[in-house]
Design a protein around this motif. Structure first.
Motif, PDB file in Angstrom:
ATOM      1  N   SER A  75      -9.007 -21.503   1.836  1.00 16.95           N
ATOM      2  CA  SER A  75      -7.683 -21.668   1.854  1.00 16.95           C
ATOM      3  C   SER A  75      -7.524 -21.966   0.429  1.00 16.95           C
ATOM      4  O   SER A  75      -8.186 -22.215  -0.449  1.00 16.95           O
ATOM      5  CB  SER A  75      -7.540 -23.079   2.733  1.00 16.95           C
ATOM      6  N   GLU A  82      -0.765 -25.713   1.812  1.00 15.35           N
ATOM      7  CA  GLU A  82      -2.316 -25.039   2.004  1.00 15.35           C
ATOM      8  C   GLU A  82      -2.023 -24.179   3.080  1.00 15.35           C
ATOM      9  O   GLU A  82      -1.601 -24.139   3.994  1.00 15.35           O
ATOM     10  CB  GLU A  82      -3.090 -26.147   2.450  1.00 15.35           C
ATOM     11  N   GLU A 119      -4.196 -19.914   4.290  1.00 17.40           N
ATOM     12  CA  GLU A 119      -5.357 -19.250   4.250  1.00 17.40           C
ATOM     13  C   GLU A 119      -5.231 -18.138   3.139  1.00 17.40           C
ATOM     14  O   GLU A 119      -4.344 -17.324   3.179  1.00 17.40           O
ATOM     15  CB  GLU A 119      -5.596 -18.620   5.505  1.00 17.40           C
ATOM     16  N   ASN A 124     -10.798 -15.389   5.340  1.00 17.92           N
ATOM     17  CA  ASN A 124     -11.320 -15.965   6.345  1.00 17.92           C
ATOM     18  C   ASN A 124     -12.135 -17.332   5.743  1.00 17.92           C
ATOM     19  O   ASN A 124     -13.319 -16.715   5.046  1.00 17.92           O
ATOM     20  CB  ASN A 124     -12.135 -14.906   7.102  1.00 17.92           C
ATOM     21  N   ASN A 128      -2.537 -12.756   0.791  1.00 21.62           N
ATOM     22  CA  ASN A 128      -4.106 -12.986   1.365  1.00 21.62           C
ATOM     23  C   ASN A 128      -4.744 -11.773   1.701  1.00 21.62           C
ATOM     24  O   ASN A 128      -3.967 -10.561   1.651  1.00 21.62           O
ATOM     25  CB  ASN A 128      -3.911 -13.938   2.578  1.00 21.62           C
TER      26      ASN A 128
END
Length: 483
Positions: free
Chosen positions: A83, A75, A77, A80, A232
């Motif tokens: 996840s 897991e 991110e 913000n 991300n």
């Protein structure tokens, strides 16, 4: 310029044909020569995490290169407050950068961490051989496997997982880049960076908080919630932005893991002096935006002549500002008014976010076929099995050893039809025993109607030595309501 008449043109054909023969023969000889390059000595590959690349190869001769890579499901991110469970090569998205040279003999060990839930493999586009190495690298959790290959073609290549369902493995972050440098190496630049685009599909919309599961239907529909650089939305912004100084030359190794979307890669405020198109030998000059297909790559090079923040984007621009495909290269140094003068204002280019918007539909979807007999239910179920189940459980229900359990003559399946219905509806993870063998993988929940669940299970129960149960939509509805 005078045009050739037909007679004159026909006289040139033998010359053209000879030229083509020489060119083709030369290409074949070059590849044959590469096969015969002797790799002397042995080195451990330097593997780097994005956005960094290993040191240039330079003038070193061909070697035996030892690559040791571990697969980790973990897991991390996505944005913000958001996840995601990523499947990774080396613990990062994209996976570790691999740097080799033409003629290297690569000994590749792929390890699947014992706490992982799924089997994986690796398909390297730089490999000449079955599956790009995928057929030799299928590895279950807690195991490792070693295979080898020789680098025959220079260029920048994608690698990715190719275990069924292939799209799901790639969509969860299983991709990276491998570079094969020509003899003597690439021309030196001041700084090199590793950037790779990917599209992600989540149950929630863009920005919905919490741990977001993967959404297979969105992936099939190519309806991405996130399109990002290096895994991300914030990998290359703020404190994590790339940095350079005025006057430096920059090389970006840019890949596109996909699995679906082509990248229109652009740097706002710069022009690419050189682009190695599709990561190969062809070089374009003075390029504004370069297309990088899923499973493709490019090398872009430019000099930074003025200070300020340059912005990396996918110029399919809603992806940049609303889905996350945005990064920054912060350039420091003295102003150069001959190149650019004006007020430098930071923070103009920032992600805007936003939800997925929908247009009114054009009408209802066509009605699903409804089985009127057992034979019709089996026939309809066979079609669903081919579309949904075949890749993992195979054409005759035999499964894949150590990975996916068999459905053929299955004691686990035949013992409890309600349990089987529940697994199709809700998925299953954890250890089970089927026909005396233990499996610990993941069965994803299937987005099927009650009719479709009944049909596919009826097909399975009436095939390959199973007990002949007919599953009906009423049974599926009852199990669904009791969950």
């Amino acid at each position: 310029m005078r045009k050739l008449n037909f007679y004159e043109f026909s006289k040139t054909l033998p010359i053209l044909f000879l030229f083509l023969l020489v060119a083709c023969g030369s290409s074949h000889e070059e590849k044959s020569d590469t096969e015969n390059i002797e790799a002397t000595g042995e080195i451990i590959a330097e593997l780097t995490s994005p956005p960094f690349a290993p040191k240039p190869i330079g003038s070193r001769p061909a070697r035996k290169v030892i690559v040791d890579m571990e697969i980790l499901e973990q897991e991390m991110e996505m944005a913000n407050g958001v996840s995601y469970i990523y499947w990774t090569f080396g613990g990062t998205v994209p996976g570790s950068f691999i740097r080799t040279r033409l003629g290297d003999e690569v000994e590749f060990t792929l390890k699947n961490h014992p706490e992982n839930k799924l089997p994986h493999n690796i398909d390297l586009h730089a490999v000449t051989g079955p599956g790009g190495g995928a057929t030799s690298s299928f590895v279950a959790p807690g195991h490792e496997i070693t295979f080898s290959f020789k680098t025959l073609n220079p260029g920048l290549y994608v690698y990715h997982c190719a275990t069924a369902p292939v799209g799901m493995h790639i969509a969860n972050g299983m991709y990276g880049l491998i570079l094969v440098e020509p003899p003597g190496g690439l021309p030196l630049v001041d700084k090199e960076f590793y950037v790779m685009q990917g599209d992600f599909y989540t149950k929630g919309n863009h920005g919905d908080p919490g741990l977001q599961p993967f959404d297979m239907q969105k992936a099939v529909d190519e309806d991405a919630d996130y399109v990002v650089f290096n895994g991300n939305t914030h990998a290359l912004v703020g404190d994590d932005a790339l940095t350079a100084n005025v006057g430096e030359t920059i090389r970006l190794f840019v890949g596109n893991g996909g699995p679906n979307l082509t990248s229109a890669f652009h740097v706002i405020g710069e022009i690419f002096d050189r682009v190695h198109v599709e990561g190969g030998d062809l070089v374009n000059h003075n390029v504004q935006t370069t297309n990088i297909p899923p499973g493709g790559a490019a090398m872009v090079e430019f000099e930074v002549e003025a200070p300020g923040t340059l912005v990396l984007v996918d110029h399919a621009i809603f992806r940049a500002f609303n889905k996350g495909a945005l990064g920054m290269l912060k350039v420091e140094g003295s102003e150069n008014s001959k190149v650019y003068s004006g007020t430098i204002q930071e923070g103009i280019y920032q992600p805007e976010g936003g939800t997925i918007q929908e247009m009114p539909g054009a009408g209802p979807a066509p009605a699903q076929p409804t089985a009127a007999s057992l034979d019709e239910r089996i026939d309809l179920g066979k079609q669903i099995y081919a579309q949904t189940c075949l890749a993992c459980h195979q054409a005759e229900g035999q499964g894949i050893p150590s990975a996916f359990p068999p459905l053929a003559n299955s004691d686990f399946l035949n013992a409890d039809v309600d349990r089987a219905i529940g697994i199709v509806l809700h998925g299953l993870s954890g250890e089970i025993t089927v026909n005396g063998s233990t499996y610990n993988s993941v069965m994803t929940a299937q987005t099927l109607s009650d009719e479709e669940v009944a049909n596919v299970l009826t097909y399975v129960y009436n095939s390959w030595g199973n007990n002949g149960t007919e599953v009906t939509p009423v049974m599926v509805t009852r199990v669904k309501s009791s969950h």
